[in-house]
Each structure stands twice: as C-alpha cells, then as structure tokens.
Design a protein around this motif. Structure first.
Motif, short mmCIF file in Angstrom:
data_model
loop_
_atom_site.label_atom_id
_atom_site.label_comp_id
_atom_site.label_asym_id
_atom_site.label_seq_id
_atom_site.Cartn_x
_atom_site.Cartn_y
_atom_site.Cartn_z
N LEU A 183 44.14 83.64 48.18
CA LEU A 183 44.23 84.18 49.54
C LEU A 183 45.45 83.58 50.22
O LEU A 183 45.51 82.35 50.40
CB LEU A 183 42.97 83.86 50.33
CG LEU A 183 41.69 84.64 50.05
CD1 LEU A 183 41.98 86.13 49.95
CD2 LEU A 183 40.99 84.16 48.81
N THR A 184 46.41 84.42 50.56
CA THR A 184 47.66 83.95 51.15
C THR A 184 48.27 85.06 51.99
O THR A 184 48.14 86.24 51.65
CB THR A 184 48.65 83.53 50.03
OG1 THR A 184 49.97 83.45 50.58
CG2 THR A 184 48.69 84.53 48.89
N PRO A 185 48.96 84.68 53.09
CA PRO A 185 49.61 85.71 53.91
C PRO A 185 50.69 86.49 53.14
O PRO A 185 51.08 87.57 53.56
CB PRO A 185 50.22 84.95 55.09
CG PRO A 185 49.95 83.51 54.87
CD PRO A 185 49.08 83.34 53.68
N SER A 196 46.15 89.27 51.03
CA SER A 196 46.23 88.92 52.45
C SER A 196 45.24 89.83 53.19
O SER A 196 45.01 90.96 52.76
CB SER A 196 47.65 89.18 52.95
OG SER A 196 47.65 89.32 54.37
N ILE A 197 44.65 89.37 54.28
CA ILE A 197 43.73 90.25 55.02
C ILE A 197 44.38 90.91 56.23
O ILE A 197 43.71 91.62 56.98
CB ILE A 197 42.42 89.55 55.43
CG1 ILE A 197 42.67 88.35 56.34
CG2 ILE A 197 41.62 89.15 54.19
CD1 ILE A 197 41.44 87.94 57.13
N GLY A 198 45.68 90.72 56.44
CA GLY A 198 46.32 91.42 57.56
C GLY A 198 47.58 90.71 58.02
O GLY A 198 47.88 89.60 57.58
N ASP A 199 48.28 91.38 58.92
CA ASP A 199 49.58 90.86 59.36
C ASP A 199 49.46 89.94 60.56
O ASP A 199 49.79 90.30 61.69
CB ASP A 199 50.53 92.03 59.66
CG ASP A 199 50.88 92.79 58.40
OD1 ASP A 199 50.76 92.20 57.30
OD2 ASP A 199 51.25 93.97 58.50
N TYR A 200 48.91 88.78 60.31
CA TYR A 200 48.79 87.70 61.30
C TYR A 200 48.63 86.43 60.49
O TYR A 200 48.35 86.49 59.29
CB TYR A 200 47.59 87.92 62.22
CG TYR A 200 46.40 88.49 61.50
CD1 TYR A 200 46.13 89.86 61.54
CD2 TYR A 200 45.58 87.68 60.72
CE1 TYR A 200 45.07 90.40 60.84
CE2 TYR A 200 44.52 88.21 60.02
CZ TYR A 200 44.26 89.57 60.08
OH TYR A 200 43.22 90.10 59.38
N VAL A 201 48.82 85.28 61.13
CA VAL A 201 48.78 84.02 60.38
C VAL A 201 47.50 83.25 60.69
O VAL A 201 47.18 83.00 61.85
CB VAL A 201 50.02 83.16 60.69
CG1 VAL A 201 49.98 81.88 59.87
CG2 VAL A 201 51.30 83.93 60.40
N LEU A 202 46.77 82.89 59.65
CA LEU A 202 45.58 82.04 59.77
C LEU A 202 45.95 80.64 59.32
O LEU A 202 46.93 80.44 58.61
CB LEU A 202 44.46 82.59 58.87
CG LEU A 202 44.05 84.04 59.10
CD1 LEU A 202 43.11 84.51 58.00
CD2 LEU A 202 43.40 84.20 60.47
CL1 6GU Z 1 44.75 85.31 53.04
N1 6GU Z 1 45.76 83.41 54.56
C1 6GU Z 1 46.38 82.96 55.67
N2 6GU Z 1 46.63 81.65 55.80
N3 6GU Z 1 46.74 83.76 56.66
C2 6GU Z 1 46.48 85.05 56.52
C3 6GU Z 1 45.85 85.59 55.39
C4 6GU Z 1 45.50 84.71 54.41
N4 6GU Z 1 45.73 86.92 55.55
C5 6GU Z 1 46.27 87.18 56.74
N5 6GU Z 1 46.74 86.08 57.33
#
Ligand code: 6GU
Length: 229
Positions: free
Chosen positions: A90-92, A135-141
C-alpha cells in the motif's frame, strides 16, 4: 484455523487493526469463518539490536526510508504462511484501487498486505518482493494502515456468504458504472420533507424507471467521468 480466504497484514502498528477487525460486519464474518486476518509486526523481524526499521535515504533528503531487512523478513514469513497469495504494497505511488481490483483480489487464494510508512520503502523490496502496489486515492496518508483496512473491507464483502444478501452486491453502484439512486425510509414526511410519491405507489415499473433516472442524473452531475467510459 483454516478459512477459504486468509489475509496477512504486515505493519509497524499492529494495534491499529484491533478495533476495525472486531467491529461490525467484518468482525462477524471473521467469527463465522468466512475469512481470517493475521497481523505481523514488522519490528519483530528487525535484525539489529535496536530493532531499527527505518534509516536515512542514500543521496540525502528529508524523511526516513523503511529498511529492507525487517520488511523482507516479514514478507518471507508471510509467504511461508500463504504461499499463493499476491504480495501487495500500500503506497501513494501504487495503481488506483477500484472495484475491479477488489473483485480480482477476492478471486485470489488470499492476500498479503504490506503497509508502507515514513517517506517510502527501499526500492529493492518493491522490485523483488512485491507483486502489486496499490493506492486508495489522490491524497497523502501518514501510512498504509488505513489503506490496507480499506482493501480488507472492499475485498472481503465480496467473498461468498459475507453479505447475507448477495443481491446487494450485484445491485450496487460501480457494477454498471453509475451511482446508487436515492433511498428513503419511514417516516413518509420528516420535518416538512416528503418521500417522492412514486416510491409509495406500489407501481414496480414506475419505481424502477424513477430509480434509473435518479441514478443517471446524479452520475451526470457528480461523476461525469464514470459516464465517459
Ligand atoms: Cl496506500 N498510502 C499512503 N501513505 N497514502 C495514500 C495511500 C496509501 N493511498 C492514498 N494515499
């Protein structure tokens, strides 16, 4: 316990998953044996005496990079447990997770989900020990944990028997690339706002037609990108 769909999550924050995996439909589905989730603490696989899991980036710059030794140790351990499951990071920087990918993953014999943290993961791990990046979307987690839980939820609800009513899977949004129609329940009038008459008419054809129309109009307005495809 062997279930038809084992999931192994690799993380530096195993306690993150305690509550979401106990809660709601997910918890019930695990209790009923539809799938199981193991959580590995990446720190348990650290190889130095301080259990270090991150280090400075070669070439300099801000932030820390996840070291290869603990991650690969955790991935090899997960591989032994689930030899046929794809290893997902899982990564942006990953490909955008969507309902099509959720369906693909539900067809696998299980999944290994690796949660990235800090500013990234040593590139050699991504290249040689990971099968797919999401990635789950265009934002930073701050890390991949929330994203891994999103994948667990979206995939496991597609497994046979997890939802009581399999029609609710077939019927829903994104199967036919439109948004769900508006829903109402009792009371018929709430603080001066009424339920559309057609839904009370008992006329099934007219109700179907109203729902199709409602669904198409909201999709045009909110998600025109879905109709372009
Ligand atoms: Cl999978 N990881 C992080 N750190 N940020 C994200 C993400 C994953 N998907 C969207 N933003």
């Amino acid at each position: 316990m062997d279930t038809p769909f084992p999931i192994q999550i690799l993380t530096l924050f195993p306690e993150f998953f305690d509550s979401p995996l106990k809660t709601s439909l997910t918890g019930k589905a695990i209790d009923r044996g539809h799938f199981e989730v193991g959580v590995s603490d990446i720190r348990d696989f650290a190889t130095d005496k301080h259990n270090k899991c991150d280090d400075l980036p070669y070439g300099g710059g801000a932030g820390m990079v996840m070291k290869p030794e603990p991650l690969v140790g955790a991935l090899e351990d997960a591989r032994e447990k689930l030899p046929k499951a794809p290893r997902i990071l899982l990564t942006p920087q990953g490909e955008p997770f969507d309902q099509t990918i959720a369906r693909q993953l539900a067809d696998e014999p299980g999944i290994i989900l690796t949660c990235g943290r800090y500013e990234g993961v040593d590139e050699r791990v991504r290249q040689h020990w990971i099968d797919r990046e999401l990635s789950i979307g265009d934002y930073v987690l701050t890390g991949g944990e929330v994203a891994a839980m999103v994948v667990v939820d979206a995939v496991t609800r597609l497994l046979p028997g997890v939802l009581g009513n399999q029609n609710s899977v077939a019927d829903e949004s994104f199967c036919d690339d439109t948004l769900e129609y508006a829903q109402y329940t009792r009371p018929r009038s709430f603080r001066g706002h009424d339920v559309p008459d057609v839904l009370l008419s008992g006329h099934h054809e007219k109700i179907e037609q109203w729902r199709r129309e409602n669904s198409r109009r909201r999709t045009e307005k909110r998600r025109p990108d879905l109709l372009d495809e």
